[in-house]
Design a protein around this motif. Sequence first.
Motif, PDB file in Angstrom:
ATOM      1  N   VAL A  26       0.845  -1.192   0.000  1.00 18.81           N
ATOM      2  CA  VAL A  26       0.000   0.000   0.000  1.00 18.81           C
ATOM      3  C   VAL A  26       0.880   1.243   0.000  1.00 18.81           C
ATOM      4  O   VAL A  26       0.632   2.204  -0.736  1.00 18.81           O
ATOM      5  N   GLU A  29       2.356   2.120  -3.508  1.00 22.64           N
ATOM      6  CA  GLU A  29       1.459   2.354  -4.636  1.00 22.64           C
ATOM      7  C   GLU A  29       1.853   3.634  -5.350  1.00 22.64           C
ATOM      8  O   GLU A  29       2.234   4.591  -4.692  1.00 22.64           O
ATOM      9  N   PRO A  30       1.758   3.712  -6.638  1.00 21.44           N
ATOM     10  CA  PRO A  30       1.298   2.698  -7.582  1.00 21.44           C
ATOM     11  C   PRO A  30       2.429   1.874  -8.203  1.00 21.44           C
ATOM     12  O   PRO A  30       2.179   1.015  -9.020  1.00 21.44           O
ATOM     13  N   GLY A  32       4.483  -0.484  -7.042  1.00 22.86           N
ATOM     14  CA  GLY A  32       4.578  -1.905  -6.735  1.00 22.86           C
ATOM     15  C   GLY A  32       5.990  -2.288  -6.356  1.00 22.86           C
ATOM     16  O   GLY A  32       6.913  -1.456  -6.377  1.00 22.86           O
ATOM     17  N   ARG A  74       1.380  -5.397  -6.457  1.00 24.43           N
ATOM     18  CA  ARG A  74       0.746  -4.145  -6.043  1.00 24.43           C
ATOM     19  C   ARG A  74      -0.428  -4.479  -5.141  1.00 24.43           C
ATOM     20  O   ARG A  74      -1.069  -5.519  -5.310  1.00 24.43           O
ATOM     21  N   ASP A  76      -4.148  -4.362  -4.140  1.00 26.13           N
ATOM     22  CA  ASP A  76      -5.405  -4.223  -4.872  1.00 26.13           C
ATOM     23  C   ASP A  76      -6.324  -3.368  -4.001  1.00 26.13           C
ATOM     24  O   ASP A  76      -7.069  -3.872  -3.167  1.00 26.13           O
ATOM     25  N   LEU A  77      -6.212  -2.067  -4.174  1.00 25.34           N
ATOM     26  CA  LEU A  77      -6.958  -1.139  -3.324  1.00 25.34           C
ATOM     27  C   LEU A  77      -8.456  -1.242  -3.544  1.00 25.34           C
ATOM     28  O   LEU A  77      -9.231  -1.044  -2.602  1.00 25.34           O
TER      29      LEU A  77
END
Length: 123
Positions: A26, A29-30, A32, A74, A76-77
């Motif tokens: 998190v 982000e973004p 990764g 990454r 996955d929000l």
Amino acid sequence: MDNLQTILAMAALAQPTRLDTFKLLVNREPEGVPAGELARLLDVPQNTMSAHLAILSRAGLIAGERQSRSIIYRADLDGFRAVIAFLLKDCCGGRADLCQPLIDELVPCCPPKVPADGRHHLP
């Protein structure tokens, strides 16, 4: 989102290495983070990290994308938001006022960073 998917997500995060991994992703982000770097940053053997990443992925909390010889992971929000929304949907029996302190604490989740000189700069 349903009970089973929510239980999978909560169970995935109920382990220290996986929780640390998710929080790190998190935070990154973004862009990764490659799987090998995750293992190094968290001081976890690569095969153990692979197992943790598979659990987080099945739970819908992270996603991996192959880039050449690496897999970049990454958070996955959208998946995480769905879990939180599912948990809060019928918050306190429909009495939103009981959940308001929680909502107030979460919004804004990411206050703007203030430079060392203490002044806000316009872009």
